[in-house]
Scaffold this motif. Structure first.
Motif, PDB file in Angstrom:
ATOM      1  N   PHE A 155       0.827  -1.208   0.000  1.00  0.00           N
ATOM      2  CA  PHE A 155       0.000   0.000   0.000  1.00  0.00           C
ATOM      3  C   PHE A 155       0.862   1.258   0.000  1.00  0.00           C
ATOM      4  O   PHE A 155       0.468   2.288  -0.565  1.00  0.00           O
ATOM      5  CB  PHE A 155      -0.958  -0.019   1.187  1.00  0.00           C
ATOM      6  N   SER A 156       2.042   1.184   0.589  1.00  0.00           N
ATOM      7  CA  SER A 156       2.944   2.334   0.551  1.00  0.00           C
ATOM      8  C   SER A 156       3.477   2.577  -0.852  1.00  0.00           C
ATOM      9  O   SER A 156       3.535   3.722  -1.313  1.00  0.00           O
ATOM     10  CB  SER A 156       4.113   2.135   1.522  1.00  0.00           C
ATOM     11  N   VAL A 157       3.868   1.497  -1.559  1.00  0.00           N
ATOM     12  CA  VAL A 157       4.491   1.686  -2.870  1.00  0.00           C
ATOM     13  C   VAL A 157       3.480   2.089  -3.937  1.00  0.00           C
ATOM     14  O   VAL A 157       3.873   2.602  -4.995  1.00  0.00           O
ATOM     15  CB  VAL A 157       5.284   0.432  -3.321  1.00  0.00           C
ATOM     16  N   ILE A 158       2.173   1.895  -3.684  1.00  0.00           N
ATOM     17  CA  ILE A 158       1.168   2.393  -4.635  1.00  0.00           C
ATOM     18  C   ILE A 158       0.512   3.673  -4.122  1.00  0.00           C
ATOM     19  O   ILE A 158      -0.502   4.127  -4.646  1.00  0.00           O
ATOM     20  CB  ILE A 158       0.094   1.329  -4.945  1.00  0.00           C
ATOM     21  N   ASN A 159       1.096   4.256  -3.067  1.00  0.00           N
ATOM     22  CA  ASN A 159       0.639   5.539  -2.500  1.00  0.00           C
ATOM     23  C   ASN A 159      -0.772   5.468  -1.929  1.00  0.00           C
ATOM     24  O   ASN A 159      -1.568   6.391  -2.062  1.00  0.00           O
ATOM     25  CB  ASN A 159       0.755   6.651  -3.550  1.00  0.00           C
ATOM     26  N   ARG A 160      -1.032   4.365  -1.228  1.00  0.00           N
ATOM     27  CA  ARG A 160      -2.291   4.224  -0.505  1.00  0.00           C
ATOM     28  C   ARG A 160      -2.036   3.885   0.958  1.00  0.00           C
ATOM     29  O   ARG A 160      -2.846   3.227   1.604  1.00  0.00           O
ATOM     30  CB  ARG A 160      -3.177   3.145  -1.158  1.00  0.00           C
ATOM     31  N   ASP A 161      -0.909   4.334   1.473  1.00  0.00           N
ATOM     32  CA  ASP A 161      -0.605   4.065   2.875  1.00  0.00           C
ATOM     33  C   ASP A 161      -1.553   4.841   3.789  1.00  0.00           C
ATOM     34  O   ASP A 161      -2.186   4.267   4.671  1.00  0.00           O
ATOM     35  CB  ASP A 161       0.845   4.455   3.178  1.00  0.00           C
TER      36      ASP A 161
ATOM     37  N   ARG B  15       6.866   2.426   6.288  1.00  0.00           N
ATOM     38  CA  ARG B  15       7.877   3.093   5.481  1.00  0.00           C
ATOM     39  C   ARG B  15       8.637   2.107   4.602  1.00  0.00           C
ATOM     40  O   ARG B  15       9.014   1.018   5.047  1.00  0.00           O
ATOM     41  CB  ARG B  15       8.856   3.832   6.394  1.00  0.00           C
ATOM     42  N   VAL B  16       8.874   2.495   3.360  1.00  0.00           N
ATOM     43  CA  VAL B  16       9.704   1.728   2.436  1.00  0.00           C
ATOM     44  C   VAL B  16      10.784   2.676   1.911  1.00  0.00           C
ATOM     45  O   VAL B  16      10.474   3.661   1.239  1.00  0.00           O
ATOM     46  CB  VAL B  16       8.881   1.175   1.249  1.00  0.00           C
TER      47      VAL B  16
END
Length: 581
Positions: free
Chosen positions: A221-227, A545-546
């Motif tokens: 979800f972080s890497v697709i900007n839905r965190d 966080r990634v």
């Protein structure tokens, strides 16, 4: 704080345990419940064409036996077109090569009672009753696709996607049907939703390998900007404009997540990402965000999208990616100006995937040639590499590795070797040869030898953690060591696990390799919590966080089989059983 030593001895008993067969057993008779997810463009009551791939374990069905594949809705057969998209290939055994269906293409028409985000189900059945409602001709799958205008892409990105997605069960996909090495479905019975970061941050250790599974999903979800909606633009993943997030095949990593979780979101984003990537491959197979850089040229995600959606336009691009790697010399010599395990790994991977899809003798022979070159390199390149070396590494000079260690010294990289062995495991699936299996065991011994135990790590921790050195010299001494090498604990553990697996397949698991997996996974376990920051969104940051963005791919695409490779591991893994004091 002091870590109470537990020595991870609970893994020691696994050294002589039996391993599961590399391939899942055939299923000549069976049924699958498939969830159909209409997207926002599908109107209830309107018949919509649905095209999807159904993979099978090797040896389950011949092409002729696809006449028994039926599609049922509400227990009643509906008209369907069915054909073989790809057979199972084998480089050396004609009795296996091309003899059974790997992926069947299925096409049906379905009218949905409800709109997005609702879903419906159908049942795919095979091996018993012949299909009576056969549709003889396949229609272009893209006749039921649309331009993506919302979410992760907008109209100007020119990304197309199916009107309807078909989601197969994770328990089925995880049997090594598309990525041809078996893995395991997630332990979490409800894996699709993002976890509460505060809850996860408060849990130091999950049972078994569940911590890696949850991190895989949550970081997606972080890497697709839905965190979190509060994350500011400057802290979002710039996947549309920057190459870095695509390193290690961002889209393929999403597919691997889908195979293990059965999640609709993962399948949708993997398909979208693949289309974005495929549209940006130039005539020579290079990714246009990283021109002429073969370490960004992948066809793994293209194959998965081809098999799951039937998008035949991807088949040509799968072969095109091989061209991008043609100029890279996989055969090592002392005269080479440049040679790394990473570039060699992606060349092998591209040829293996192309062979799986197209079955050409050119790609088959390339796979054979590359594997033979790797074995000769591991054996010392005909005496060129000094004999007094730690066995298993593909040693080369510091100059050849961009100056990452002393120019004339022979060394090799831990995590780049993990990329190479991941490709070799895939190559093993096309040949099942003892030479490749032994190559993987020896490489795992090298990976284990690169691991040191140190309190010098980037996790702000006083714990003594297992750390795979970035590079090790042939005599076992340091070539390059960094505190953030701990970030490669999971991917290196995943490949040592394959060495443990293949040693077990040959007779008995090597205890040192089993222990190495446990030690590195313990490091990764600490790292997961280090990267969770529940209060991050209040400052515009991600909670899960990634950093860097490519880390999500290097950690999870190559470690997906960790739990399978350690099949006889206990149900719980008390890594820090006595806690801290």
């Amino acid at each position: 704080m002091r870590l109470i030593a537990v020595a991870f001895s609970l893994f020691a008993g696994l050294a002589h345990g039996a391993v599961e067969p590399f391939f899942a057993p055939p299923v000549p008779v069976g049924t699958l419940t498939v969830r159909l997810h209409p997207t926002e463009v599908v109107l209830p009551g309107n018949a919509t064409r649905v095209t999807f791939g159904v993979p099978f374990p090797r040896g389950s069905l011949t092409a002729a036996q696809l006449s028994t594949l039926r599609v049922l809705r509400g227990g009643i057969e509906i008209p369907a077109h069915v054909e073989m998209l790809t057979p199972w290939r084998h480089r050396t055994n004609a009795a296996i090569d091309g003899q059974s269906v790997r992926v069947a293409l299925v096409q049906v028409e379905v009218a949905f009672a409800s709109a997005f985000p609702s879903s419906d189900t159908i049942v795919v059945e095979w091996g018993t009753t012949p299909r009576t409602l056969d549709v003889p001709s396949r229609q272009d799958p893209r006749s039921a696709w649309h331009l993506v205008t919302t979410g992760t892409f907008v109209a100007s990105d020119a990304v197309m996607e199916p009107d309807v997605y078909a989601v197969l069960p994770a328990a089925w996909l995880s049997q090594g049907l598309l990525k041809p090495s078996r893995t395991t479905a997630f332990a979490d019975p409800s894996p699709a939703a993002r976890d509460d970061p505060a809850v996860n941050d408060a849990i130091a250790t999950w049972p078994g390998f569940e911590e890696s599974e949850r991190a895989f999903k949550n970081n997606f979800f972080s890497v697709i900007n839905r965190d979190d909606p509060a994350v500011t633009v400057g802290n979002q993943c710039p996947y549309k404009t920057v190459a870095e997030p695509w390193l290690y095949d961002r889209a393929a990593t999403m597919f691997v997540l889908h195979f293990r979780s059965g999640g609709f979101d993962a399948l949708r984003e993997a398909t979208r990402a693949t289309q974005f990537y495929a549209n940006r491959l130039d005539a020579n197979g290079f990714f246009t965000l990283a021109p002429s850089d073969s370490k960004y040229a992948y066809n793994e995600s293209l194959a998965y999208a081809y098999w799951l959606t039937g998008d035949v336009a991807l088949a040509e691009r799968i072969g095109r990616v091989v061209v991008a790697h043609a100029g890279y010399p996989h055969v090592w010599t002392a005269q080479r100006n440049f040679w790394t395990e990473r570039h060699a790994a992606f060349k092998l991977l591209a040829n293996v995937v192309a062979y799986e899809v197209a079955g050409s003798t050119t790609h088959r022979d390339a796979v054979e040639s590359i594997l033979a070159a790797f074995r000769a390199h591991q054996d010392g390149a005909g005496g060129v590499i000094p004999a007094n070396r730690i066995d298993g590494g593909l040693y080369h000079t510091g100059t050849q590795h961009s100056g990452d260690w002393a120019a004339s010294s022979y060394g090799a990289s831990s995590w780049m070797t993990a990329l190479l062995t991941d490709a070799a495991v895939r190559a093993y699936a096309t040949g099942e040869d003892a030479a490749t299996a032994q190559f993987l065991v020896r490489a795992a011994r090298f990976l284990d030898a690169t691991t040191i135990t140190t309190t010098a790590n980037s996790y702000d921790s006083a714990l003594a953690l297992a750390l795979p050195r970035y590079a090790m010299l042939a005599d076992g001494s340091d070539a390059q060591v960094n505190t953030d090498d701990v970030e490669h604990a999971l991917d290196v553990a995943g490949q040592i696990a394959w060495g443990a697996y293949f040693s077990g397949l040959a007779g008995a698991r090597e205890p040192a390799l089993v222990q190495g997996v446990a030690d590195l996974y313990a490091t990764y376990d600490v790292g997961v919590n280090f990267w969770i920051r529940p209060a991050g969104p209040s400052a515009g940051n991600t909670a899960f966080r990634v950093s860097p963005w490519r880390k999500w791919g290097w950690e999870h695409r190559t470690s997906d089989a960790l739990r399978f490779a350690m099949t006889d591991a206990p149900a719980t893994l008390p890594l820090f059983a006595d806690g801290f004091e």
